[in-house]
Design a protein around this motif. Sequence first.
Motif, short mmCIF file in Angstrom:
data_model
loop_
_atom_site.label_atom_id
_atom_site.label_comp_id
_atom_site.label_asym_id
_atom_site.label_seq_id
_atom_site.Cartn_x
_atom_site.Cartn_y
_atom_site.Cartn_z
N VAL A 170 25.54 5.99 -23.98
CA VAL A 170 26.07 6.14 -25.29
C VAL A 170 27.52 5.77 -25.47
CG1 VAL A 170 26.33 6.94 -27.73
CG2 VAL A 170 24.20 7.38 -26.46
N SER A 171 28.17 6.31 -24.52
CA SER A 171 29.69 6.42 -24.62
C SER A 171 30.02 5.07 -23.77
CB SER A 171 30.32 7.35 -23.84
OG SER A 171 29.94 7.57 -22.45
N ALA A 172 29.15 4.37 -22.98
CA ALA A 172 29.14 3.39 -22.05
C ALA A 172 29.17 2.08 -23.27
CB ALA A 172 28.41 2.87 -21.03
N PHE A 173 28.12 2.21 -24.10
CA PHE A 173 28.01 1.16 -25.10
C PHE A 173 29.05 1.30 -25.97
CE2 PHE A 173 23.70 0.54 -23.33
CZ PHE A 173 23.37 -0.67 -23.67
N ALA A 174 29.33 2.50 -26.52
CA ALA A 174 30.45 2.67 -27.53
C ALA A 174 31.78 2.03 -27.23
CB ALA A 174 30.68 4.03 -27.69
N ALA A 175 31.85 2.05 -25.85
CA ALA A 175 33.23 1.45 -25.32
C ALA A 175 33.29 -0.13 -25.44
CB ALA A 175 33.47 1.66 -23.95
N CYS A 176 32.14 -0.81 -25.50
CA CYS A 176 32.02 -2.18 -25.54
C CYS A 176 32.04 -2.69 -27.02
CB CYS A 176 30.69 -2.60 -24.82
SG CYS A 176 30.74 -2.34 -23.10
N LYS A 177 33.16 -2.82 -27.54
CA LYS A 177 33.65 -2.73 -28.84
C LYS A 177 33.28 -4.36 -29.49
CE LYS A 177 36.38 1.33 -29.38
NZ LYS A 177 35.28 2.09 -30.04
N SER A 178 33.61 -5.33 -28.20
CA SER A 178 33.38 -6.56 -28.59
C SER A 178 31.95 -7.01 -28.61
CB SER A 178 34.39 -7.33 -27.76
OG SER A 178 35.66 -7.08 -27.93
N LEU A 179 31.13 -6.54 -28.09
CA LEU A 179 29.75 -6.81 -27.77
C LEU A 179 29.01 -7.41 -29.10
CD1 LEU A 179 28.03 -7.00 -25.38
CD2 LEU A 179 26.82 -4.91 -25.99
N VAL A 180 28.59 -8.63 -29.08
CA VAL A 180 27.86 -9.37 -30.20
C VAL A 180 26.52 -9.92 -29.96
CG1 VAL A 180 30.34 -10.01 -31.25
CG2 VAL A 180 28.94 -11.69 -29.76
N CYS A 181 26.19 -9.92 -28.74
CA CYS A 181 25.00 -10.53 -27.98
C CYS A 181 24.19 -9.84 -27.01
CB CYS A 181 25.26 -12.01 -27.67
SG CYS A 181 23.71 -12.71 -27.16
N LEU A 182 23.34 -9.27 -27.39
CA LEU A 182 22.58 -8.22 -26.41
C LEU A 182 21.17 -8.59 -26.25
CD1 LEU A 182 22.78 -5.45 -24.97
CD2 LEU A 182 22.07 -4.39 -26.93
N SER A 183 20.61 -8.71 -24.94
CA SER A 183 19.21 -9.09 -24.54
C SER A 183 18.76 -8.35 -23.36
CB SER A 183 19.23 -10.55 -24.44
OG SER A 183 19.92 -10.98 -23.43
N GLY A 184 17.84 -8.60 -22.77
CA GLY A 184 17.02 -8.01 -21.54
C GLY A 184 16.02 -7.13 -21.93
N PHE A 185 16.47 -5.81 -21.47
CA PHE A 185 15.52 -4.60 -21.79
C PHE A 185 13.93 -5.03 -21.00
CE2 PHE A 185 17.99 -5.31 -25.49
CZ PHE A 185 18.82 -3.86 -25.51
N ARG A 186 14.11 -5.31 -19.92
CA ARG A 186 12.87 -5.31 -19.07
C ARG A 186 12.45 -4.12 -18.50
NH1 ARG A 186 11.72 -10.39 -16.43
NH2 ARG A 186 12.94 -12.19 -17.09
N GLU A 187 11.20 -3.89 -18.57
CA GLU A 187 10.50 -2.63 -17.99
C GLU A 187 10.97 -1.47 -18.55
OE1 GLU A 187 11.31 -2.48 -13.61
OE2 GLU A 187 10.54 -4.83 -13.64
N ILE A 188 11.22 -1.47 -19.86
CA ILE A 188 12.08 -0.69 -20.61
C ILE A 188 11.39 0.78 -20.97
CG2 ILE A 188 10.61 -1.20 -22.84
CD1 ILE A 188 13.50 -0.85 -24.36
N ASN A 189 12.32 1.67 -20.86
CA ASN A 189 12.04 3.16 -20.96
C ASN A 189 12.55 3.54 -22.45
OD1 ASN A 189 11.76 6.15 -21.52
ND2 ASN A 189 11.96 6.58 -19.24
N ALA A 190 11.81 3.47 -23.55
CA ALA A 190 12.08 3.87 -24.83
C ALA A 190 13.18 4.92 -25.00
CB ALA A 190 11.10 3.75 -25.88
N HIS A 191 13.26 5.76 -24.08
CA HIS A 191 14.08 7.10 -24.20
C HIS A 191 15.52 6.79 -24.36
CE1 HIS A 191 15.78 10.92 -23.22
NE2 HIS A 191 16.25 10.44 -22.06
N TYR A 192 15.75 5.47 -23.58
CA TYR A 192 17.24 4.97 -23.54
C TYR A 192 17.64 4.25 -24.69
CZ TYR A 192 16.84 6.95 -18.86
OH TYR A 192 16.57 7.63 -17.78
N LEU A 193 16.83 3.91 -25.71
CA LEU A 193 17.18 2.84 -26.70
C LEU A 193 18.26 3.59 -27.62
CD1 LEU A 193 13.69 1.28 -27.97
CD2 LEU A 193 15.84 0.12 -27.12
N PRO A 194 18.20 4.79 -28.02
CA PRO A 194 19.45 5.17 -28.71
C PRO A 194 20.70 4.72 -28.33
CG PRO A 194 17.65 6.89 -28.86
CD PRO A 194 17.25 5.91 -27.79
#
Length: 263
Positions: A170-194
């Motif tokens: 969560v903190s890693a994503f929170a630090a990326c304040k300029s992120l506008v485009c997100l994709s990927g999510f292969r072999e996803i474990n939904a536990h990490y989605l939040p």
Amino acid sequence: MDVPALCYQWPMMNSIDQSVNEDILFNRFSSSDHESYPIHPSSRIKNKQLHEASQTSGLFLRDLRKIRVLDLIESELVEDEVDWISCFPQNGTCLESLIFDCVDSPINFEALERLVVKSPSLKKLRLNRHVTIVQLYRLMVRAPQLTHLRTGSFGPGEIVAQGEQEPDYVSAFAACKSLVCLSGFREINAHYLPAIVPVCANLTSLNLSYATISTEQLKSFIYHCHKLQTLWVLDSVCDEGLQAVAATCKDLHEPVQVSFGRD
């Protein structure tokens, strides 16, 4: 310059910086010859026969300090292929975009991490499926300036040792304040989605076409995505999930792209 000969050995390299006049030098070595090919940074070189070429020769990239965009597509790099990430100089680079999501083999992650650290201008990063979420965390904390990110496998890949604390995604994503485009999510474990919730408010593009998630899992973050302009999902989100999208994402420039579920 024998461009076809070079195309036979490298899948694709592209730089969009038309102002750079320096040549990128690709060297090909074999047991019988030693040839150098000067290639302008704006060249795009695509190869569908890299596997065959790699059996008889190696390819080495030099003088990469000026390159801004490196995009490898339709690549089937084999394990004995050149370690292309390690070819970048040890000092800083001008790299702004690194795309290798279509490379079908594992990469040298330690070299990738070093490259990200020494590329302060890096804005776009598209990883292949062999990069785990633990490794993604390590890259994100070193590149909070990213604006476009394609994750690899959105699951741990390796078991966290007993007694060790799992990374704070969560903190890693929170630090990326300029992120506008997100994709990927292969072999996803939904536990990490939040973990992506902190960046949802700024996202304009979200591609979940590899993520088999439920309606409730989609709702856990989609209500934060008010700025979305494009969205791809699988039909696993069902009509209720699409209704949640319609109620939240008022700025969509085109209909939501819905794909059939993947095996």
